[in-house]
Design a protein around this motif. Structure first.
Motif, PDB file in Angstrom:
ATOM      1  N   TYR A 244      39.301 -27.808 -31.624  1.00 29.17           N
ATOM      2  CA  TYR A 244      39.282 -29.205 -32.057  1.00 29.17           C
ATOM      3  C   TYR A 244      39.030 -30.114 -30.853  1.00 29.17           C
ATOM      4  O   TYR A 244      38.200 -31.017 -30.898  1.00 29.17           O
ATOM      5  N   ARG A 245      39.750 -29.829 -29.751  1.00 26.03           N
ATOM      6  CA  ARG A 245      39.550 -30.632 -28.545  1.00 26.03           C
ATOM      7  C   ARG A 245      38.161 -30.427 -27.963  1.00 26.03           C
ATOM      8  O   ARG A 245      37.512 -31.370 -27.499  1.00 26.03           O
ATOM      9  N   HIS A 246      37.694 -29.168 -27.968  1.00 19.23           N
ATOM     10  CA  HIS A 246      36.371 -28.875 -27.417  1.00 19.23           C
ATOM     11  C   HIS A 246      35.286 -29.648 -28.156  1.00 19.23           C
ATOM     12  O   HIS A 246      34.370 -30.214 -27.532  1.00 19.23           O
ATOM     13  N   ALA A 247      35.366 -29.704 -29.484  1.00 17.70           N
ATOM     14  CA  ALA A 247      34.366 -30.435 -30.267  1.00 17.70           C
ATOM     15  C   ALA A 247      34.391 -31.920 -29.902  1.00 17.70           C
ATOM     16  O   ALA A 247      33.330 -32.554 -29.757  1.00 17.70           O
ATOM     17  N   ALA A 248      35.603 -32.481 -29.746  1.00 21.32           N
ATOM     18  CA  ALA A 248      35.717 -33.903 -29.377  1.00 21.32           C
ATOM     19  C   ALA A 248      35.170 -34.143 -27.977  1.00 21.32           C
ATOM     20  O   ALA A 248      34.474 -35.139 -27.731  1.00 21.32           O
ATOM     21  N   GLU A 249      35.453 -33.243 -27.058  1.00 27.90           N
ATOM     22  CA  GLU A 249      34.979 -33.408 -25.686  1.00 27.90           C
ATOM     23  C   GLU A 249      33.465 -33.262 -25.591  1.00 27.90           C
ATOM     24  O   GLU A 249      32.820 -33.910 -24.756  1.00 27.90           O
TER      25      GLU A 249
END
Length: 263
Positions: A244-249
């Motif tokens: 989830y964080r990777h997609a946002a980053e």
């Protein structure tokens, strides 16, 4: 002899959470075969010089196989027969042969230094897959077949850990590089974590990331909070939260790249 079998039954009791793991799931299938009304058995003389009966349930064989007092030649002939049965008879012996490695795999993985975002279940699955593949292709006449299986599992999990660390370093480095470059632009009056928070605020306003994503990035990247703590708070796995964080980053990094091109 009896006390070894009893010790195994005590040791095999695992917390409920462990049963959701690939090793735990395989263990339950294996034990079900060994403890049904007519258990799956194996020639006892292969693993014991003076057995109390001709055939033992497979869980008792595994306990004796792993016991330090079992001589190397007995261990070797047991593994030779297990591999032979797995390769020639198929189910359930292919599964049983893999399950025979579970106690050693547990100890191996307990010592493994894996990244926090790499879930234990993924590592367990990789180890089991390596054992299963090697089991099908290994020469049953090879000495120390168990070492061949454990070495394959060890190589597989270390490749997985190495790839996960490389991926994390690459993803973290890309995002950090864009943040640092943007913060170095004089007209933005950036400098320090407060300004990075400002960048996240502006990204929320621009609808590049939402509030929950910005908070996740800030708490883990800037404040250094462990992902495991946030995963518990949100009721999801750490692996899911990393994705989830990777997609946002990735969206944030793309946004920063476009901004830098327009300057």
């Amino acid at each position: 002899m009896h006390h070894r079998h009893q010790a195994h039954r005590t040791d095999s009791a695992r917390p409920h959470s462990d049963l959701r793991s690939p090793l735990g799931e395989l263990e339950q299938v294996f034990l079900a075969l060994a403890r049904r009304a007519e258990p799956l058995t194996f020639p006892a003389h292969l693993v014991c010089n003076e057995p109390d009966r001709a055939a033992w349930p497979v869980d008792r064989v595994r306990t004796h196989l792993a016991h330090p007092s079992t001589r190397a030649e007995l261990r070797e002939q047991t593994w030779r027969e297990l591999v032979h049965r797995a390769q020639t008879l198929g189910e359930p012996w292919d599964m049983v042969a893999v399950a025979m490695t579970v106690p050693v795999l547990r100890r191996m993985l307990a010592r493994l230094a894996r990244p926090a975002h790499l879930e234990r279940a993924e590592v367990e699955q990789e180890a089991l897959a390596a054992v299963a593949v090697t089991l099908r292709s290994v020469d049953a006449g090879t000495g120390r077949l168990d070492r061949e299986l454990f070495a394959a599992a060890d190589r597989a999990v270390h490749r997985l850990v190495y790839a996960a660390r490389r991926r994390t370093a690459r993803e973290t480095g890309h995002t950090a590089a864009h943040l640092n470059r943007l913060c170095s632009m004089p007209h933005l009056e950036c400098g320090g974590s407060v300004d990075e928070l400002g960048l996240l605020d502006r990204a929320v306003v621009a609808r590049v990331v939402d509030v929950a994503e910005a908070r996740l990035i800030a708490r883990t990247r800037l404040d250094g909070e462990p992902m495991s703590r946030l995963a518990i708070e949100r009721g999801v796995s750490a692996r899911q939260l990393y994705r989830y964080r990777h997609a946002a980053e990735q969206r944030l990094a793309d946004h920063l790249r476009r901004h830098l091109r327009d300057l």
